[in-house]
Design an enzyme around this catalytic site. Structure first.
Site, PDB file in Angstrom:
ATOM      1  N   THR A 157     -20.652 -14.995  37.027  1.00 11.25           N
ATOM      2  CA  THR A 157     -21.574 -14.149  36.270  1.00 11.25           C
ATOM      3  C   THR A 157     -22.345 -13.218  37.199  1.00 11.25           C
ATOM      4  O   THR A 157     -22.481 -12.024  36.922  1.00 11.25           O
ATOM      5  CB  THR A 157     -22.543 -15.030  35.443  1.00 11.25           C
TER       6      THR A 157
ATOM      7  N   SER B 225     -12.320 -20.636  32.547  1.00 13.89           N
ATOM      8  CA  SER B 225     -10.884 -20.533  32.235  1.00 13.89           C
ATOM      9  C   SER B 225     -10.053 -21.392  33.191  1.00 13.89           C
ATOM     10  O   SER B 225      -9.329 -20.867  34.012  1.00 13.89           O
ATOM     11  CB  SER B 225     -10.412 -19.082  32.214  1.00 13.89           C
TER      12      SER B 225
END
Length: 177
Positions: A21, A88
């Site tokens: 992020t 992921s």
């Protein structure tokens, strides 16, 4: 903006706390300063909205990534630089999404598990270690690191600026910027 912008999905994958992020936000700021159309799809934000109700089983995680990939594909084909920060953890679903999108750059945000646990901004590793959270990536669920990422950021060895610059340079090299 005079130039026609080429869309691309930049997929930041890595353990929780690796820096996905943070780097994606820095890249977004740099691109916005250059007047690029940019969207960030952050895994945590997506889970609160687009994929609310999905759990953390392998099937639910795969569906989460498929939905993120679907939105990324729509934006990419419309000339947007899409920055995705999502753990992921499974290689196969990342490859499925890559093949669907086409204009796809994989960024492996690589930090050792011990470093991610030290950072543990959200207290998730602590909860996973105590058994409060099950199927936590890196603890009791696997993380399959990319075999051939176009970019690898070692956030335990690089500054945020170095990692950001690495991503921007590669996007230039690949003709997206």
């Amino acid at each position: 903006m005079d130039r026609e912008q080429r869309g691309v999905t930049v997929w930041f994958t890595g353990l929780s706390g690796a820096g996905k992020t943070t780097i994606s936000q820095e890249v977004a700021q740099a691109l916005q300063k250059r007047a690029y159309k940019v969207e960030i799809l952050d895994g945590d934000v997506v889970r609160q909205n687009l994929t609310k109700g999905l759990g953390f089983s392998k099937d639910d995680r795969d569906e989460n990534i498929r939905r993120i990939g679907f939105v990324a594909h729509l934006l990419t084909r419309n000339g947007v630089v899409v920055l995705i920060s999502a753990i992921s953890p499974y290689r196969e679903i990342r490859e499925e999404v890559r093949s669907r999108i086409g204009d796809f750059v994989e960024v492996y945000v690589n930090a050792p598990l011990a470093v991610c646990e030290q950072r543990d901004v959200k207290g998730l590793y602590k909860k996973a270690r105590s058994g409060e959270i099950k199927n936590f990536t890196g603890i009791d669920d696997p993380y399959e690191s990319p075999l051939h990422p176009q970019i690898e950021c070692h956030t335990d060895q690089e500054t945020i600026e170095e990692s950001t610059e690495k991503v921007l340079r590669k996007l230039e090299e690949l003709g997206y910027l």
